[in-house]
Each structure stands twice: as structure tokens, then as C-alpha cells.
Design a protein around this motif. Sequence first.
Motif, PDB file in Angstrom:
ATOM      1  N   ALA A  19       0.829  -1.203   0.000  1.00 46.32           N
ATOM      2  CA  ALA A  19       0.000   0.000   0.000  1.00 46.32           C
ATOM      3  C   ALA A  19       0.866   1.256   0.000  1.00 46.32           C
ATOM      4  CB  ALA A  19      -0.937  -0.008   1.202  1.00 46.32           C
ATOM      5  N   TYR A  20       1.957   1.214   0.766  1.00 43.00           N
ATOM      6  CA  TYR A  20       2.858   2.372   0.812  1.00 43.00           C
ATOM      7  C   TYR A  20       3.438   2.662  -0.563  1.00 43.00           C
ATOM      8  CZ  TYR A  20       7.209   4.916   1.429  1.00 43.00           C
ATOM      9  OH  TYR A  20       8.241   5.812   1.284  1.00 43.00           O
ATOM     10  N   PHE A  21       3.938   1.641  -1.228  1.00 44.04           N
ATOM     11  CA  PHE A  21       4.543   1.840  -2.537  1.00 44.04           C
ATOM     12  C   PHE A  21       3.506   2.238  -3.579  1.00 44.04           C
ATOM     13  CE2 PHE A  21       7.940  -0.837  -0.687  1.00 44.04           C
ATOM     14  CZ  PHE A  21       8.990   0.053  -0.872  1.00 44.04           C
ATOM     15  N   ASP A  22       2.308   1.650  -3.511  1.00 48.66           N
ATOM     16  CA  ASP A  22       1.260   2.035  -4.451  1.00 48.66           C
ATOM     17  C   ASP A  22       0.934   3.521  -4.321  1.00 48.66           C
ATOM     18  OD1 ASP A  22       0.978  -0.435  -5.644  1.00 48.66           O
ATOM     19  OD2 ASP A  22      -0.657  -1.083  -4.334  1.00 48.66           O
ATOM     20  N   ALA A  23       0.811   4.002  -3.073  1.00 47.73           N
ATOM     21  CA  ALA A  23       0.515   5.419  -2.840  1.00 47.73           C
ATOM     22  C   ALA A  23       1.653   6.298  -3.334  1.00 47.73           C
ATOM     23  CB  ALA A  23       0.252   5.657  -1.355  1.00 47.73           C
ATOM     24  N   LEU A  24       2.882   5.851  -3.125  1.00 51.30           N
ATOM     25  CA  LEU A  24       4.040   6.623  -3.559  1.00 51.30           C
ATOM     26  C   LEU A  24       4.075   6.767  -5.069  1.00 51.30           C
ATOM     27  CD1 LEU A  24       6.447   7.964  -2.113  1.00 51.30           C
ATOM     28  CD2 LEU A  24       7.759   5.898  -2.596  1.00 51.30           C
ATOM     29  N   TYR A  25       3.806   5.679  -5.770  1.00 52.58           N
ATOM     30  CA  TYR A  25       3.802   5.723  -7.228  1.00 52.58           C
ATOM     31  C   TYR A  25       2.615   6.508  -7.775  1.00 52.58           C
ATOM     32  CZ  TYR A  25       7.609   2.312  -7.568  1.00 52.58           C
ATOM     33  OH  TYR A  25       8.825   1.685  -7.496  1.00 52.58           O
ATOM     34  N   GLU A  26       1.521   6.577  -7.018  1.00 54.77           N
ATOM     35  CA  GLU A  26       0.397   7.405  -7.438  1.00 54.77           C
ATOM     36  C   GLU A  26       0.783   8.879  -7.420  1.00 54.77           C
ATOM     37  OE1 GLU A  26      -2.411   6.779  -8.715  1.00 54.77           O
ATOM     38  OE2 GLU A  26      -2.661   4.623  -8.421  1.00 54.77           O
ATOM     39  N   THR A  81      10.435 -12.501 -17.318  1.00 58.80           N
ATOM     40  CA  THR A  81       9.424 -12.550 -16.272  1.00 58.80           C
ATOM     41  C   THR A  81       9.819 -11.545 -15.209  1.00 58.80           C
ATOM     42  OG1 THR A  81       8.949 -14.889 -16.673  1.00 58.80           O
ATOM     43  CG2 THR A  81       8.314 -13.990 -14.526  1.00 58.80           C
ATOM     44  N   ALA A  82       8.973 -10.538 -14.970  1.00 61.18           N
ATOM     45  CA  ALA A  82       9.301  -9.454 -14.045  1.00 61.18           C
ATOM     46  C   ALA A  82       8.254  -9.379 -12.946  1.00 61.18           C
ATOM     47  CB  ALA A  82       9.383  -8.123 -14.798  1.00 61.18           C
ATOM     48  N   TRP A  83       8.709  -9.386 -11.693  1.00 60.92           N
ATOM     49  CA  TRP A  83       7.816  -9.339 -10.540  1.00 60.92           C
ATOM     50  C   TRP A  83       8.036  -8.073  -9.724  1.00 60.92           C
ATOM     51  CZ3 TRP A  83       7.933 -14.746  -7.653  1.00 60.92           C
ATOM     52  CH2 TRP A  83       7.360 -15.719  -8.478  1.00 60.92           C
ATOM     53  N   ASP A  84       6.958  -7.622  -9.073  1.00 57.46           N
ATOM     54  CA  ASP A  84       7.072  -6.565  -8.066  1.00 57.46           C
ATOM     55  C   ASP A  84       5.891  -6.677  -7.119  1.00 57.46           C
ATOM     56  OD1 ASP A  84       8.973  -3.998  -7.778  1.00 57.46           O
ATOM     57  OD2 ASP A  84       7.000  -3.500  -6.990  1.00 57.46           O
ATOM     58  N   ILE A  85       6.028  -6.082  -5.929  1.00 57.17           N
ATOM     59  CA  ILE A  85       4.953  -6.144  -4.942  1.00 57.17           C
ATOM     60  C   ILE A  85       3.910  -5.061  -5.159  1.00 57.17           C
ATOM     61  CG2 ILE A  85       6.048  -4.628  -3.234  1.00 57.17           C
ATOM     62  CD1 ILE A  85       5.041  -6.608  -1.075  1.00 57.17           C
ATOM     63  N   SER A  86       4.276  -3.991  -5.879  1.00 55.99           N
ATOM     64  CA  SER A  86       3.382  -2.844  -6.050  1.00 55.99           C
ATOM     65  C   SER A  86       2.563  -2.955  -7.332  1.00 55.99           C
ATOM     66  CB  SER A  86       4.194  -1.545  -6.082  1.00 55.99           C
ATOM     67  OG  SER A  86       3.392  -0.460  -6.498  1.00 55.99           O
ATOM     68  N   THR A  87       1.254  -2.953  -7.181  1.00 58.37           N
ATOM     69  CA  THR A  87       0.364  -2.994  -8.343  1.00 58.37           C
ATOM     70  C   THR A  87       0.547  -1.762  -9.208  1.00 58.37           C
ATOM     71  OG1 THR A  87      -1.258  -4.278  -7.093  1.00 58.37           O
ATOM     72  CG2 THR A  87      -2.045  -3.160  -9.063  1.00 58.37           C
ATOM     73  N   ARG A  88       0.700  -0.611  -8.573  1.00 54.66           N
ATOM     74  CA  ARG A  88       0.866   0.636  -9.323  1.00 54.66           C
ATOM     75  C   ARG A  88       2.187   0.655 -10.088  1.00 54.66           C
ATOM     76  NH1 ARG A  88      -0.765   3.934 -12.826  1.00 54.66           N
ATOM     77  NH2 ARG A  88       0.139   6.026 -12.696  1.00 54.66           N
ATOM     78  N   ALA A  89       3.267   0.188  -9.454  1.00 51.41           N
ATOM     79  CA  ALA A  89       4.552   0.130 -10.149  1.00 51.41           C
ATOM     80  C   ALA A  89       4.460  -0.773 -11.375  1.00 51.41           C
ATOM     81  CB  ALA A  89       5.641  -0.366  -9.204  1.00 51.41           C
ATOM     82  N   LEU A  90       3.770  -1.886 -11.226  1.00 53.88           N
ATOM     83  CA  LEU A  90       3.620  -2.809 -12.350  1.00 53.88           C
ATOM     84  C   LEU A  90       2.815  -2.191 -13.482  1.00 53.88           C
ATOM     85  CD1 LEU A  90       2.991  -6.114 -10.386  1.00 53.88           C
ATOM     86  CD2 LEU A  90       4.997  -5.585 -11.790  1.00 53.88           C
ATOM     87  N   ALA A  91       1.811  -1.397 -13.138  1.00 52.01           N
ATOM     88  CA  ALA A  91       1.023  -0.728 -14.175  1.00 52.01           C
ATOM     89  C   ALA A  91       1.901   0.247 -14.966  1.00 52.01           C
ATOM     90  CB  ALA A  91      -0.151   0.013 -13.541  1.00 52.01           C
ATOM     91  N   ILE A  92       2.757   0.973 -14.260  1.00 50.35           N
ATOM     92  CA  ILE A  92       3.681   1.895 -14.915  1.00 50.35           C
ATOM     93  C   ILE A  92       4.668   1.121 -15.775  1.00 50.35           C
ATOM     94  CG2 ILE A  92       5.464   3.643 -14.535  1.00 50.35           C
ATOM     95  CD1 ILE A  92       4.004   4.270 -11.857  1.00 50.35           C
ATOM     96  N   ALA A  93       5.169   0.010 -15.229  1.00 52.09           N
ATOM     97  CA  ALA A  93       6.132  -0.807 -15.968  1.00 52.09           C
ATOM     98  C   ALA A  93       5.525  -1.365 -17.250  1.00 52.09           C
ATOM     99  CB  ALA A  93       6.635  -1.942 -15.080  1.00 52.09           C
TER     100      ALA A  93
END
Length: 208
Positions: A19-26, A81-93
Motif C-alpha cells: 500500500a505504501y509503494f502504491d501510494a508513492l507511485y500514485e 518474467t518481471a515481478w514486483d509487490i506494487s500494483t501501481r509500479a507494475l502498471a507503470i512498468a
Amino acid sequence: MSEVRAGDKRAREPRDDAAYFDALYEQNEDPWNLRTRWYERRKRAIALSMLPRERYERAFEPGCGIGELTAMLATRCASVTAWDISTRALAIARERVDATHVQFERNTVPAHWPQGQFDLIVISELAYYLSGTQQRTLAQLIARGLAPHGTLLACHWRRPIDDAKTSALEAHRKLSDVSGLISVARYDDDDMIIDVWSNDARSVSTVA
């Protein structure tokens, strides 16, 4: 993932807090200037230049963030194959790397691991946030998941980090000792350490 300096806000937050990383990327799609900062661009260029093979069939990159390194891997690999915990970061990626041979997924290591073997595994700005036990598990998974003659690339910020569980040097030592892979290249300066290991000890000039 980018490097984190001691005292940065990021260094004081739990690394597994999605949640922290998602908010940060937002708030900012590139909060650590991965795209524009010379240190980051130079780091990626050095790391990729150290790979002993020009092309790889199947690569795995956990902790991919917004995909800046992923984009470079995509030019050298038939599949990533690329993984991350942040949904928002993945959307940007996914917007950054619009390629059918790159698959993004929300997941973490070493709690999970993809199926099959990879001839390139990249651990960047990740291992020192894991406990010694987690690092050992990660190294064991890498050893089992790396194809014959495959390459392991690890790159980490070597200065102090507030919430890191080990230093970059300790993390790299654990990856090396537990995986049993052979060191084929190292870059080391005041800011970062990059190691390349393989099951294949031959020099680039003898195989390319």
C-alpha cells in the motif's frame, strides 16, 4: 529497484508494504528518478555490459519497480518474467515496456518462485532487505532455477540503509556461498557493487 540512502523516507518504510509503494507511485511515477538520474542510468549500463552473453532465452527479474531495467533486459532476452509487490509500479512498468515477450506479475521472493529454469536471473536492490534465512532460501532457489551455463547478476547500493537487514557485501557473499556459482565478473565502487556468477567459468572471448 533504485538505491536507497540512509535517511531517505523510503528507507524508513517497510519494504513489503504494498500500500505504501502504491501510494508513492500514485504521487510520482518515478519517485527516485530512475529514468533521468545519471547514477541510475550509469548503473544499469554497467550492469548490462557485464553480462557474459549477448542474448538470453529466459530471464527473471524480481523487484522490477517501474521497469527501467526490465526495458533493457527486453532487448537482450527472448522472454522476461518481471515481478514486483506494487500494483501501481507494475502498471507503470507495463506502459514502459509494451512487449509481448515480457510478462509482469505481482509477487515476491523468496516466498514464491516461478516455474521452470532461467538462463538469466537478476537480483537488483533487493537482497539486503531479506533476512539471512531468506537470503539463503533465495540463493538455493536461484541455484535450482538457473539453467546450465546460466547467469546470475546482482546489483546493490553499498552505502548504509536504515532498514536493510544486511549490507550489500553480506548479501552478495550469501548469494555466492549458498548458490555455489562461479564468480565471472565484479564491479565495485563507493556507491554500488555488481557481481556476475555462472556455472560456466569460461571467459567471454573463448565462447563468443
